[in-house]
Enzyme design. Structure first.
Site, short mmCIF file in Angstrom:
data_model
loop_
_atom_site.label_atom_id
_atom_site.label_comp_id
_atom_site.label_asym_id
_atom_site.label_seq_id
_atom_site.Cartn_x
_atom_site.Cartn_y
_atom_site.Cartn_z
N LYS A 1 0.85 -1.20 0.00
CA LYS A 1 0.00 0.00 0.00
C LYS A 1 0.88 1.24 0.00
O LYS A 1 1.88 1.30 0.74
CB LYS A 1 -0.90 -0.04 1.25
CG LYS A 1 -1.96 1.04 1.33
CD LYS A 1 -2.81 0.85 2.59
CE LYS A 1 -3.96 1.83 2.69
NZ LYS A 1 -4.78 1.60 3.90
N SER B 1 -9.60 1.45 2.73
CA SER B 1 -8.75 2.22 1.86
C SER B 1 -7.67 1.43 1.14
O SER B 1 -7.07 1.94 0.20
CB SER B 1 -8.09 3.34 2.67
OG SER B 1 -7.22 2.82 3.65
N SER C 1 -9.48 -0.83 7.03
CA SER C 1 -8.96 -0.71 5.66
C SER C 1 -8.26 -1.94 5.10
O SER C 1 -7.98 -1.97 3.90
CB SER C 1 -8.02 0.49 5.56
OG SER C 1 -8.79 1.66 5.51
N1 GLN Z 1 -13.07 3.72 6.44
C1 GLN Z 1 -12.21 4.03 7.54
C2 GLN Z 1 -11.81 5.48 7.48
O1 GLN Z 1 -12.05 6.06 6.48
C3 GLN Z 1 -11.04 3.11 7.51
C4 GLN Z 1 -9.73 3.75 7.35
C5 GLN Z 1 -8.54 2.86 7.53
O2 GLN Z 1 -8.60 1.79 8.13
N2 GLN Z 1 -7.41 3.38 7.07
O3 GLN Z 1 -11.31 6.03 8.41
#
Ligand code: GLN
Length: 460
Positions: free
Chosen positions: A51, A126, A150
Site C-alpha cells: 500500500k 482504503s 482498511s
Molecule cells: N473507512 C475508515 C476510514 O475512512 C477506515 C480507514 C482505515 O482503516 N485506514 O477512516
C-alpha cells in the site's frame, strides 16, 4: 538483470495487462525492490504489493495524495524489510484512499481501482489497490494498513483473507501515520496459510517503533490461557446480538447466517452475546481518528514535507496554499473535524469523552471474551457497491465502519474471510480475538476455508 527467475519479461507483461484492467497499482515495477530481497528464504518465489502509505526504498510514497506526488522513499518500513529478508519480492505500490481515509479507494488523487469481480463496483478501501492486486492474480499477497477496517473491508469486497493484527504486534515504522493509536499493518491473501506465514514474518518488537511488542512474551499469556474452550476443547464463538439485526443488507444477513451454520457444523456452535457499546463505536472512532489525523497531517505543510505551492509572499500563505492545493476534500474535511474536536475549551466535550467511550468499548470486549474465545461479526453492512450509489455517500461510508473500527478502538486482532459470492460479488465475515490470540483466528478460519475457499475472480 538481477531479477529473480520467476519475474521475467513475461511476468511483467502479464502483470501489466491485469493491472490495466483493474488499476490496482500506482507503481508496478519489481526491478526496483528485487535487489533488496534475499535470494532464498521461507517466502522466496512470492511477490507482494505494498500500500502506498508504507515506505519501500526506491519506490514513491504518495499516500494517494497530490501533496506527495513524485516523492521517493529513502528507506524501507520494518515490516517490508522483514518480508524481503524472507525472500519475498516487492512488485510495486498499490492504490489507496488518500492517507487511508475512505472505504472505496475513490479518494485516491491518482486513479480509480476497479473490483476484479465486477468492474462496475469499487474494490473497497482504503487498501483497495492491495485487494484488487491480489484478487486479480497480479501478486501473491499484499500489505495494507488497518486504522478502522482498511485491510478487512477491501479483503471482504474482493474475496480475500484480510488480517488486522493486534495493535503493537507489527511495527508501524515506515507507515505514514493517519491515526497512530488505532492503526496497524496487515495482510491480504487468498489463503489462511499464506496470511499466517506473512504475519509470522512481519511481527515482533522493533526498536524503531516503541509501541511494538515482542511477540513471544506478548502472545504467551493468551496461548497459556487457551481460552474458554471448555470440555469439548473447541473454540467458543459469540455473535454480538447488536450485529445480527437491522442495518444489514439481505445478502450480508444471509451470509452471516450461513457462516453461523458452517461454524456449528465444524463443532463451534455460535452463541449470542451482548456488546452494547457497539452503538457508540462510529462516533468515538471519528472523533479520535480525526483528532489524531489533524495532528499527524500537520507536518505536510509544503515546508517540511509536501509539494510547495508557488507565489506565496509569507510562510502562512505558503502553508495555506500548499495544503489547499495538495489535500483532497475528504482529507480536508477530516483535518477540520479533528481540529474542531481538539480546539481549546472544548476537549472535554468531544475528545476526552470519546476516550472514555473507547475505554468502555475495550471493557465491553474484555467482558465478552470471558465467556467466548472468538467473536463473529460482519465486515461491512452492504456488498461491494457502485461508484455514485447511496452506499458510496461519504457519510454512509462512515456509518458502515461500525463492525470494523470497533476492533481498532479495542486494539484487537481480527481476520476477515470470504464467506459468500452473491450475484457475482464477494461477501466476507470476520472473527475477532483477544489481544495476541491471532492463532485462534487462523485455527478457526482454516476450518471455514475448507468449506468456502477464496473465490477466483473472473480472469481479466
Ligand atoms: N473507512 C475508515 C476510514 O475512512 C477506515 C480507514 C482505515 O482503516 N485506514 O477512516
Amino acid at each position: 538483470d538481477g531479477m529473480p527467475g520467476n519475474l521475467d519479461a513475461s511476468w511483467n507483461e502479464r502483470a501489466s495487462a491485469r493491472d490495466a484492467a483493474v488499476g490496482a497499482f500506482l507503481q508496478l515495477d519489481p526491478s526496483i525492490g528485487a535487489a533488496d530481497s534475499a535470494p532464498s528464504g521461507p517466502l522466496a518465489g512470492t511477490t507482494f504489493g505494498v500500500k502506498d502509505n508504507i515506505a519501500v526504498r526506491g519506490y514513491q510514497l504518495t499516500c494517494g495524495s497530490r501533496l506527495l506526488e513524485g516523492v521517493v522513499s529513502p528507506y524501507t518500513a520494518t515490516a517490508v524489510e522483514r518480508l524481503q529478508h524472507a525472500g519475498a519480492v516487492v512488485a510495486g505500490k498499490t492504490n489507496l484512499d488518500e492517507f487511508g481515509m475512505g472505504s472505496s479507494t475513490e479518494n485516491s488523487a491518482f486513479r480509480r481501482t476497479l473490483n476484479p469481480f465486477d468492474r462496475g463496483r469499487v474494490p473497497g478501501g482504503s487498501s483497495g489497490g492491495s485487494a484488487a492486486a491480489v484478487a486479480a492474480g497480479i501478486v501473491d499477497f499484499a500489505l495494507g494498513s488497518d486504522t478502522g477496517g482498511s485491510v478487512r473491508q477491501p479483503a471482504s469486497f474482493c474475496g480475500l483473507f484480510g488480517l488486522k493484527p493486534t495493535y503493537g504486534a507489527v511495527s508501524r515504522y515506515g507507515l505514514v501515520a493517519y491515526a497512530s493509536s488505532l492503526e496497524v499493518i496487515g495482510v491480504l491473501a487468498r489463503s489462511v496459510d499464506l496470511t499466517e506465514r506473512v504475519f509470522a514474518t512481519m511481527r515482533g518488537e522493533d526498536p524503531l517503533d516503541h509501541s511494538s511488542l515482542p511477540w513471544e512474551s506478548a502472545a504467551r499469556p493468551a496461548a497459556a490461557k487457551g481460552g474458554t474452550r471448555g470440555k469439548t476443547g473447541r473454540l467458543r464463538v459469540g455473535l454480538p446480538r447488536q450485529c445480527a439485526g437491522d442495518g444489514l443488507a439481505p445478502e450480508v444477513r444471509r451470509t452471516l447466517e450461513a457462516t453461523r451454520e458452517r461454524l456449528a457444523g465444524l463443532g463451534r456452535p455460535v452463541t449470542e452475546v451482548d456488546l452494547p457499546t457497539l452503538e457508540h463505536v462510529v462516533a468515538a472512532y471519528y472523533v479520535i481518528a480525526t483528532a489524531e489525523a489533524s495532528a499527524n497531517l500537520a507536518r505536510f505543510d509544503g515546508i517540511r514535507y509536501g509539494r510547495r505551492a508557488g507565489g506565496a509572499v509569507n510562510p502562512e500563505e505558503l502553508v495555506l496554499a500548499s495544503r489547499s492545493a495538495g489535500f483532497g476534500d475528504e482529507v480536508k474535511l477530516r483535518i477540520l473535524l479533528g481540529t474542531y474536536v481538539l480546539r481549546s475549551g472544548f476537549q472535554d466535550q468531544y475528545y476526552l469523552r470519546a476516550q472514555k467511550v473507547r475505554t468502555a468499548i475495550r471493557a465491553d470486549f474484555a467482558r465478552v471474551f470471558e465467556s467466548v474465545d472468538l467473536l463473529l461479526m460482519p465486515v461491512y453492512p452492504v456488498p461491494p457497491f457502485a461508484p455514485g450509489s447511496a452506499e458510496a455517500d461519504p457519510f454512509a461510508q462512515k456509518l458502515a465502519d461500525v463492525y470494523t473500527c470497533s476492533a481498532n478502538l479495542a486494539g484487537l486482532p481480527a481476520l476477515a474471510f470470504p464467506a459468500a459470492v452473491e450475484a457475482g460479488l464477494p461477501i466476507g465475515m470476520q472473527l475477532i480475538a483477544p489481544p495476541f490470540a491471532e492463532d485462534r483466528l487462523f485455527e478457526a478460519c482454516r476450518g471455514l476455508e475448507k468449506i468456502f475457499p477464496s473465490p477466483e475472480a473472473p480472469v481479466t
